[in-house]
Design a protein around this motif. Structure first.
Motif, PDB file in Angstrom:
ATOM      1  N   LEU A  52       1.978   7.210  11.982  1.00  0.00           N
ATOM      2  CA  LEU A  52       2.434   6.253  10.989  1.00  0.00           C
ATOM      3  C   LEU A  52       1.297   5.344  10.527  1.00  0.00           C
ATOM      4  O   LEU A  52       0.558   4.789  11.319  1.00  0.00           O
ATOM      5  CB  LEU A  52       3.544   5.384  11.570  1.00  0.00           C
ATOM      6  CG  LEU A  52       4.017   4.284  10.612  1.00  0.00           C
ATOM      7  CD1 LEU A  52       4.959   4.843   9.584  1.00  0.00           C
ATOM      8  CD2 LEU A  52       4.628   3.142  11.360  1.00  0.00           C
ATOM      9  N   ARG A  53       1.216   5.192   9.221  1.00  0.00           N
ATOM     10  CA  ARG A  53       0.304   4.234   8.640  1.00  0.00           C
ATOM     11  C   ARG A  53       1.204   3.235   7.927  1.00  0.00           C
ATOM     12  O   ARG A  53       2.018   3.627   7.086  1.00  0.00           O
ATOM     13  CB  ARG A  53      -0.548   4.984   7.613  1.00  0.00           C
ATOM     14  CG  ARG A  53      -1.730   4.251   7.069  1.00  0.00           C
ATOM     15  CD  ARG A  53      -2.628   5.240   6.323  1.00  0.00           C
ATOM     16  NE  ARG A  53      -2.084   5.590   5.016  1.00  0.00           N
ATOM     17  CZ  ARG A  53      -2.450   4.979   3.878  1.00  0.00           C
ATOM     18  NH1 ARG A  53      -3.335   4.016   3.881  1.00  0.00           N
ATOM     19  NH2 ARG A  53      -1.931   5.355   2.725  1.00  0.00           N
ATOM     20  N   LEU A  54       1.115   1.960   8.288  1.00  0.00           N
ATOM     21  CA  LEU A  54       1.920   0.965   7.580  1.00  0.00           C
ATOM     22  C   LEU A  54       1.534   1.008   6.104  1.00  0.00           C
ATOM     23  O   LEU A  54       0.367   1.218   5.781  1.00  0.00           O
ATOM     24  CB  LEU A  54       1.641  -0.438   8.131  1.00  0.00           C
ATOM     25  CG  LEU A  54       2.238  -0.771   9.495  1.00  0.00           C
ATOM     26  CD1 LEU A  54       1.749  -2.135   9.953  1.00  0.00           C
ATOM     27  CD2 LEU A  54       3.762  -0.787   9.413  1.00  0.00           C
ATOM     28  N   ASN A  55       2.492   0.815   5.237  1.00  0.00           N
ATOM     29  CA  ASN A  55       2.167   0.767   3.817  1.00  0.00           C
ATOM     30  C   ASN A  55       1.136  -0.343   3.603  1.00  0.00           C
ATOM     31  O   ASN A  55       1.422  -1.520   3.841  1.00  0.00           O
ATOM     32  CB  ASN A  55       3.440   0.495   3.014  1.00  0.00           C
ATOM     33  CG  ASN A  55       3.197   0.544   1.515  1.00  0.00           C
ATOM     34  OD1 ASN A  55       2.081   0.305   1.049  1.00  0.00           O
ATOM     35  ND2 ASN A  55       4.227   0.846   0.763  1.00  0.00           N
ATOM     36  N   TRP A 105       1.247  -4.314   1.480  1.00  0.00           N
ATOM     37  CA  TRP A 105       1.721  -5.662   1.811  1.00  0.00           C
ATOM     38  C   TRP A 105       0.669  -6.599   2.361  1.00  0.00           C
ATOM     39  O   TRP A 105       0.809  -7.810   2.256  1.00  0.00           O
ATOM     40  CB  TRP A 105       2.924  -5.579   2.767  1.00  0.00           C
ATOM     41  CG  TRP A 105       4.039  -4.823   2.154  1.00  0.00           C
ATOM     42  CD1 TRP A 105       4.460  -3.559   2.466  1.00  0.00           C
ATOM     43  CD2 TRP A 105       4.855  -5.234   1.049  1.00  0.00           C
ATOM     44  NE1 TRP A 105       5.479  -3.167   1.641  1.00  0.00           N
ATOM     45  CE2 TRP A 105       5.752  -4.177   0.762  1.00  0.00           C
ATOM     46  CE3 TRP A 105       4.920  -6.406   0.281  1.00  0.00           C
ATOM     47  CZ2 TRP A 105       6.691  -4.253  -0.252  1.00  0.00           C
ATOM     48  CZ3 TRP A 105       5.856  -6.479  -0.732  1.00  0.00           C
ATOM     49  CH2 TRP A 105       6.728  -5.410  -0.988  1.00  0.00           C
ATOM     50  N   ARG A 127      10.170  -0.023   2.996  1.00  0.00           N
ATOM     51  CA  ARG A 127       9.062  -0.479   2.149  1.00  0.00           C
ATOM     52  C   ARG A 127       7.823  -0.814   2.967  1.00  0.00           C
ATOM     53  O   ARG A 127       6.706  -0.752   2.461  1.00  0.00           O
ATOM     54  CB  ARG A 127       9.527  -1.636   1.284  1.00  0.00           C
ATOM     55  CG  ARG A 127      10.625  -1.141   0.339  1.00  0.00           C
ATOM     56  CD  ARG A 127      11.144  -2.204  -0.555  1.00  0.00           C
ATOM     57  NE  ARG A 127      10.216  -2.502  -1.626  1.00  0.00           N
ATOM     58  CZ  ARG A 127      10.423  -3.412  -2.547  1.00  0.00           C
ATOM     59  NH1 ARG A 127      11.535  -4.128  -2.512  1.00  0.00           N
ATOM     60  NH2 ARG A 127       9.548  -3.621  -3.503  1.00  0.00           N
ATOM     61  N   ALA A 128       8.014  -1.173   4.228  1.00  0.00           N
ATOM     62  CA  ALA A 128       6.858  -1.498   5.075  1.00  0.00           C
ATOM     63  C   ALA A 128       6.277  -0.244   5.724  1.00  0.00           C
ATOM     64  O   ALA A 128       5.068  -0.134   5.901  1.00  0.00           O
ATOM     65  CB  ALA A 128       7.270  -2.502   6.149  1.00  0.00           C
ATOM     66  N   LEU A 129       7.134   0.702   6.078  1.00  0.00           N
ATOM     67  CA  LEU A 129       6.673   1.849   6.864  1.00  0.00           C
ATOM     68  C   LEU A 129       6.334   3.066   6.017  1.00  0.00           C
ATOM     69  O   LEU A 129       5.626   3.958   6.476  1.00  0.00           O
ATOM     70  CB  LEU A 129       7.725   2.240   7.911  1.00  0.00           C
ATOM     71  CG  LEU A 129       8.169   1.161   8.903  1.00  0.00           C
ATOM     72  CD1 LEU A 129       9.183   1.737   9.876  1.00  0.00           C
ATOM     73  CD2 LEU A 129       6.983   0.580   9.661  1.00  0.00           C
ATOM     74  N   VAL A 130       6.871   3.105   4.801  1.00  0.00           N
ATOM     75  CA  VAL A 130       6.674   4.310   3.997  1.00  0.00           C
ATOM     76  C   VAL A 130       5.521   4.128   3.015  1.00  0.00           C
ATOM     77  O   VAL A 130       5.474   3.146   2.294  1.00  0.00           O
ATOM     78  CB  VAL A 130       7.971   4.666   3.230  1.00  0.00           C
ATOM     79  CG1 VAL A 130       7.728   5.789   2.229  1.00  0.00           C
ATOM     80  CG2 VAL A 130       9.074   5.056   4.205  1.00  0.00           C
ATOM     81  N   THR A 131       4.581   5.061   3.035  1.00  0.00           N
ATOM     82  CA  THR A 131       3.598   5.160   1.965  1.00  0.00           C
ATOM     83  C   THR A 131       4.120   6.277   1.072  1.00  0.00           C
ATOM     84  O   THR A 131       4.349   7.393   1.553  1.00  0.00           O
ATOM     85  CB  THR A 131       2.212   5.507   2.532  1.00  0.00           C
ATOM     86  OG1 THR A 131       1.885   4.531   3.530  1.00  0.00           O
ATOM     87  CG2 THR A 131       1.140   5.484   1.453  1.00  0.00           C
ATOM     88  N   PRO A 132       4.385   5.968  -0.229  1.00  0.00           N
ATOM     89  CA  PRO A 132       5.083   6.947  -1.077  1.00  0.00           C
ATOM     90  C   PRO A 132       4.416   8.324  -1.080  1.00  0.00           C
ATOM     91  O   PRO A 132       3.195   8.425  -1.102  1.00  0.00           O
ATOM     92  CB  PRO A 132       5.032   6.315  -2.471  1.00  0.00           C
ATOM     93  CG  PRO A 132       4.894   4.843  -2.211  1.00  0.00           C
ATOM     94  CD  PRO A 132       4.097   4.729  -0.934  1.00  0.00           C
ATOM     95  N   ALA A 181      11.966   4.410  -1.371  1.00  0.00           N
ATOM     96  CA  ALA A 181      10.596   4.004  -1.072  1.00  0.00           C
ATOM     97  C   ALA A 181       9.619   5.169  -1.185  1.00  0.00           C
ATOM     98  O   ALA A 181       8.423   5.006  -0.968  1.00  0.00           O
ATOM     99  CB  ALA A 181      10.537   3.391   0.322  1.00  0.00           C
TER     100      ALA A 181
END
Lengths: 506, 506
Positions: free
Chosen positions: A113-116, A119, B229-234, B256
């Motif tokens: 997992l890479r945090l988006n 933010w 929204r925090a964990l997903v990179t589109p 997201a």
């Protein structure tokens, strides 16, 4: 960001106890090694939670890497959540990232997992830090602070006792109802509240609409987020924003994947000619530009609506303090019945009531309502029923009208005193911009006047004031100060201006 | 979606008065012409707001186009907001899209706004329509309805009078405070509320954490949206979801930009072996799987945590009704202190208090908290202060513990009666799945049993019950019914089961 001079003395620099084991060769290896060492130092606690990292310049010199490399490593630590970057105040080790129990497992394989990273991007952090002070001096001196930050209200002037009575009465009403089921109708907001909103905006803003046109939101911020998610197709939609403008609104659109284009303001408001040809969403504050305070002229309004119609674009009207008008001929909201097809009107109860209620609304064109409602459902289904009922009752019983009338008188006095003092005492440095609405005025610096240093020096005297610098998305083209009068009473205004005058003289 | 037979008689078909002026040649031209005509008919009111469009099959036959073309045109009208598609119930003209004042300007040039098509996509509409009935019969017959839909609570059993007193007391406390300023601390939620949450989840769920680990959200739905929204990179992040599962949660992740992968459930919970190798977020309901009701076994929990650690993935634990446990040895939440680095625990007050409060929370690993807080700020800054204080007071004064104890007794009785009746009266068709927690049980259909038709027939008798069909993301692999007992009292349970038995016999 130009303020480092103010805090250099405070900085403890534990980073300088860290050694780079490998003398790196290329810049990529340098970056990897430095990142690895800093992360290890954070995880095992050598770099304590909350510690400030030295400026990239210093750190680059110390470790013998380029400044770009140092900046890149800091950004990577921020992206991973090991560090946090604060607007204008540098980079800090995250709170409680240290310690094995809470440390994140590091895995380099596919799926890790890479945090988006959006933010914690420096520009996003800066924009969302709008309401915070970039350099709050550790313990504030005693005495009342004078807070000129705009768009804040003094909750001590709000009739909380009345609100409490209305609130209890509404809850008693809920008790008598049968089991409540989630209803799709309720997702646009409580019907009584929407009826009350119609009445409120018809009186104060001459906006005519029906309950079906209203969607209740968790304040204006959720309205922006909701509009962004409904109107923006990622990497496709261009959004034009007033520059200077309100930074947290921009973040909502950037987060949704919009291309942001800053557009300048003149005495008549947004300069239509500067709108990009591929724009599809245009965000404006026509009643009282945030932060400059100008009101969009009638002919500019018509041109804007024509432009939007012709291009198939839409307009978002943020009417955050349009209830408070003091002089000049009254202009209705941009969203008239004739413009109901292209304007999304955003209203809020944060200014005319309390921001702690987190309640606002959108008056939307009917062709967009089903999309907005679907997005609202995904965000949080609906706003809390007790708050919606309480505000509905508060408006229906006439308390909001009374409160707005009372506050308008208070604000009128503050505004008048402030304008007099700025003209009398600060004329050498500042020229106020004419404005007729709201809870703040802006003043531009005369040529050659530097305002950042005095504004920062004021914090030591408990006077908080914004320079225009934090409002720009594009290059800063104007220098000035914003005087909010939502939370300063008359003696504070006198004291604040006098302290400001001294700082400007130095 | 298989239910059209039920509504064929009701359909009025105004579409059939519309003529295609041009006899189209190619399928592209056919599509353009049909779209143009239908849109014009909607805008000038020939097709009235709310009117149902005929099934694509009929419409294709009438206009002499292919069924694909008709479906494409309908979808385009939905995307534009002229029509709306309802789960399992066909396509309808949007409310109030008709009439020039509210019609959207049509522009074909660059920049012309296109609503984000995601929100009205058929699968999204179906998933967000989870709480709605796909085919509510026009006027419901008299008498008490028996509502077996899961995860709903009866607000008549909630001590609203106590809540009102606590609420008023908290508001009185606010009155005495000085002007409130927006604080970054407050964005994670009211401190007293976070302290109260710690106490609540320590007692009911054995979750140990500190106030800094908690972020207060507008219910579980906002928690999902925020996490997405925090964990997903589109277009990069793969999210695994239990299948069957809770559809509105999936929409948050799809919105997201996540890739969704459904993973099956067995008697021990999520089947770890089926997780895709590139997964980075795994969503589970370990206490009481939604909707099947199984509890994840201890060894499966350990395997899941090991899997996540090894891959660098994270787990989202949705603990929506874990407060209610009836038998079996107590299993703590998946989020123990040992798993605090990889588990995001989502709790809600919608089940143990009232969904109308819109309050929930995330217990997050500390490495992710700054990202989550930044995203929460952009969504709506913070939840309403009066609601947060009221719930904090309600918990601190012990009312929540008392209420949960009371409801546990009530639910235990309902659950027992329901299980007895399902075994006694419905044994021929259904086999209940063992479960020890929560507010619903699921039962699988015996081989060959068809449940959709009886479940729909029940609506005529005021009995609402979900079949498993609406819970699947991938192909439906199980046939069954979900019996929620949050809003049905003992007589309704008896009546509901007896009506169901008759429907199954037919």
């Amino acid at each position: 960001m130009g303020h480092t001079g103010l805090r250099r003395k405070r900085a403890v620099e534990p980073l300088f106890e860290i050694k780079l084991d490998l003398k790196p060769r290329g810049s990529r290896e340098a970056s990897r090694t430095l990142h690895h060492e800093l992360r290890a130092a954070i995880l095992d606690g050598r770099l304590a939670a909350g510690a400030k990292l030295p400026a990239t310049r210093k750190s680059a010199a110390f470790f013998g890497v380029s400044r770009n490399t140092a900046a890149e490593v800091y950004e990577k630590l921020v992206t991973e959540g090991h560090a946090v970057s604060r607007h204008g105040a540098g980079t800090y080790v995250s709170e409680r990232t240290a310690g094995a129990a809470s440390a994140r497992p590091i895995a380099a394989q596919a799926g890790a997992l890479r945090l988006n990273p959006f933010w914690l991007r420096a520009d996003v952090t800066a924009a969302m830090g709008f309401w915070q002070d970039s350099s709050e001096p550790s313990p504030m001196r005693k005495g009342t602070p004078a807070d000129f930050r705009p768009a804040m209200v003094d909750s001590r002037l709000f009739p909380l006792d009345v609100f409490r009575r209305v609130s209890a009465k509404q809850l008693r009403g809920l008790e008598r109802k049968p089991a409540s089921y989630k209803s799709p109708q309720g997702n646009q907001g409580n019907y009584h509240l929407r009826k009350a909103i119609i009445k409120h905006i018809a009186i104060t803003r001459a906006v005519a609409c029906q309950a079906e046109d209203i969607l209740v939101t968790a304040g204006a911020q959720q309205a922006f987020d909701l509009l962004a998610r409904a109107l923006v197709t990622p990497h496709e939609t261009t959004v034009a924003l007033e520059d200077p403008g309100y930074p947290p609104m921009r973040v909502a659109f950037a987060a949704a994947g919009a291309k942001l284009v800053p557009v300048a303001i003149d005495a008549e408001g947004l300069i239509i000619e500067q709108l990009p040809s591929d724009v599809s969403v245009i965000c404006v504050t026509p009643s009282h530009q945030f932060p400059l305070g100008v009101t969009m002229s009638l002919r500019r309004r018509q041109a804007l609506i024509d432009f939007a119609r012709e291009r198939g674009a839409v307009i978002i009207e943020d009417d955050y303090d349009g209830e408070f008008r003091y002089e000049g001929s009254p202009l209705p909201a941009l969203r008239t019945s004739q413009a109901a097809d292209v304007v999304f009107y955003v209203g809020t109860f944060s200014k005319c009531m309390l921001s702690a209620l987190r309640l606002g609304f959108i008056v939307a064109p009917s062709w967009a309502m089903s999309t907005l409602t679907a997005a609202k459902n995904c965000l949080d289904w609906h706003c809390p029923t007790p708050i919606q009922s309480a505000v509905a009752g508060f408006i229906a019983e006439g308390h909001l009208t009374r409160h707005v009338r009372k506050m308008r008188d208070i604000y009128r006095q503050r505004r008048q005193l402030l304008l007099e003092l700025v003209q009398d005492k600060l004329n050498e440095w500042l020229v106020p911009i004419p404005s007729f609405y709201g809870m703040h005025i802006a003043a531009l610096g005369r040529p050659g006047v530097e305002l950042e240093t005095p504004a920062h020096a004021l914090l030591q005297q408990q006077v908080k004031i914004h320079t225009l610098s934090r409002y720009f998305l594009g290059p800063q083209t104007q220098v000035g100060l914003v005087f909010g009068y939502g939370t300063v009473d008359l003696p504070d205004i006198r004291r604040g201006v006098s302290v400001l005058r001294k700082a400007l003289q130095e």
